[in-house]
Design a protein around this motif. Structure first.
Motif, mmCIF file in Angstrom:
data_model
loop_
_atom_site.group_PDB
_atom_site.id
_atom_site.type_symbol
_atom_site.label_atom_id
_atom_site.label_comp_id
_atom_site.label_asym_id
_atom_site.label_seq_id
_atom_site.Cartn_x
_atom_site.Cartn_y
_atom_site.Cartn_z
ATOM 1 N N GLU A 134 0.855 -1.181 0.000
ATOM 2 C CA GLU A 134 0.000 0.000 0.000
ATOM 3 C C GLU A 134 0.890 1.230 0.000
ATOM 4 O O GLU A 134 1.868 1.291 0.756
ATOM 5 C CB GLU A 134 -0.912 0.012 1.228
ATOM 6 N N SER A 171 0.883 5.770 -0.417
ATOM 7 C CA SER A 171 0.092 6.996 -0.383
ATOM 8 C C SER A 171 1.042 8.177 -0.465
ATOM 9 O O SER A 171 2.235 8.056 -0.185
ATOM 10 C CB SER A 171 -0.751 7.074 0.890
ATOM 11 N N ASP A 196 0.908 12.798 -0.138
ATOM 12 C CA ASP A 196 0.119 13.988 0.148
ATOM 13 C C ASP A 196 1.013 15.220 -0.011
ATOM 14 O O ASP A 196 2.075 15.310 0.605
ATOM 15 C CB ASP A 196 -0.428 13.921 1.578
ATOM 16 N N SER A 211 -3.456 14.681 -3.178
ATOM 17 C CA SER A 211 -3.110 13.480 -2.407
ATOM 18 C C SER A 211 -3.774 12.275 -3.058
ATOM 19 O O SER A 211 -4.765 12.420 -3.776
ATOM 20 C CB SER A 211 -3.552 13.603 -0.947
ATOM 21 N N ASN A 234 -4.120 7.571 -2.726
ATOM 22 C CA ASN A 234 -3.788 6.262 -2.159
ATOM 23 C C ASN A 234 -3.827 5.240 -3.277
ATOM 24 O O ASN A 234 -4.657 5.345 -4.193
ATOM 25 C CB ASN A 234 -4.776 5.856 -1.062
#
Length: 234
Positions: free
Chosen positions: A72, A74, A76, A91, A93
């Motif tokens: 995973e 992500s 931002d 941002s 994911n």
């Protein structure tokens, strides 16, 4: 994952005719991406990565290696040091599932049949096929919004540096850092042409001259079996 388990079971119960040494075990660590959103640190995990790997040792200096990993990631802009990204405020994911096949090269001879302890730095490379969501910028949203648009399959080139050491004559522990140069620039949504098939200037952003990267940093433990091999020159 079930195909890997079936393959491992076949190897375990296969006839041991001049068998080479095999290794199998888990991998766990952190994952981060390098691209056009958020921070640009080379190693700064934003999510977890886990999976399994299998090795077929062809000599004390090299082995064929196959791995299945899931991560995973992500990013931002609010965490970036770049004022332009801070003002932009994007941002996203995403998840990455990869299968990788290649060659692991030991800088020093590493043969568990010669006894414990042993250690060596190593380099792994090959070809990676991975799945990640396409991401698309909604230009109609007041400050822009990155939305996941479904699965995309693409290739990457892995370059992994590691250091491994025998824990026992049948268990090896390793610490490694691996970068993947991908053939896509849309893990973060910066190049929407990959989604819609045509240029969309209002939804493009970032540096078009660089593709996205992702990085796995972690540890693995492998368990070996097989009679002492008659190593070939291949």
């Amino acid at each position: 994952m079930r195909y890997l388990l079936v393959f491992v079971i076949m190897l375990v119960f296969a006839p041991k005719t001049n068998s080479q040494t095999f290794e199998v075990g888990p991998y766990i660590g952190g994952a981060n991406y390098i691209g056009d959103v958020g921070r640009t640190n080379f190693v700064l995990p934003s999510g977890l990565v886990g999976g399994a790997l299998l090795k077929w040792n062809r000599s004390p200096r090299h082995a064929f290696r196959f791995s299945l990993l899931y991560a995973e990631i992500s990013a931002d802009d609010a965490n970036s040091n770049d004022p332009r990204r801070l003002n932009r405020g994007y941002s996203f994911n995403n998840t990455i599932a990869e299968a990788s096949l290649g060659i692991e090269y030991n800088f020093w001879s590493f043969d568990l049949h010669e006894g414990h302890p042993q250690s060596t730095p190593y380099l792994y490379t090959g070809i990676t096929y991975f799945r990640a969501d396409h991401v698309l910028l909604d230009a109609d949203f007041p400050n822009g919004q990155l939305e996941n648009q479904g699965a995309n399959w693409d290739f990457a080139i892995p370059v992994v540096f590691g250091y491994k050491e025998s824990i026992t004559t049948h268990i090896v522990g390793a610490l490694e850092l691996g970068v993947r140069y991908t053939f896509t620039d849309n893990i973060d949504g910066s190049w929407p042409e990959e989604v819609v098939g045509t240029r969309m200037p209002k939804r493009e952003f970032g540096n078009r001259n660089t593709n996205d990267w992702y990085v796995f940093t972690g540890v693995n433990f492998t368990f070996s079996w097989g009679r002492e091999p008659c190593y070939s020159r291949f």
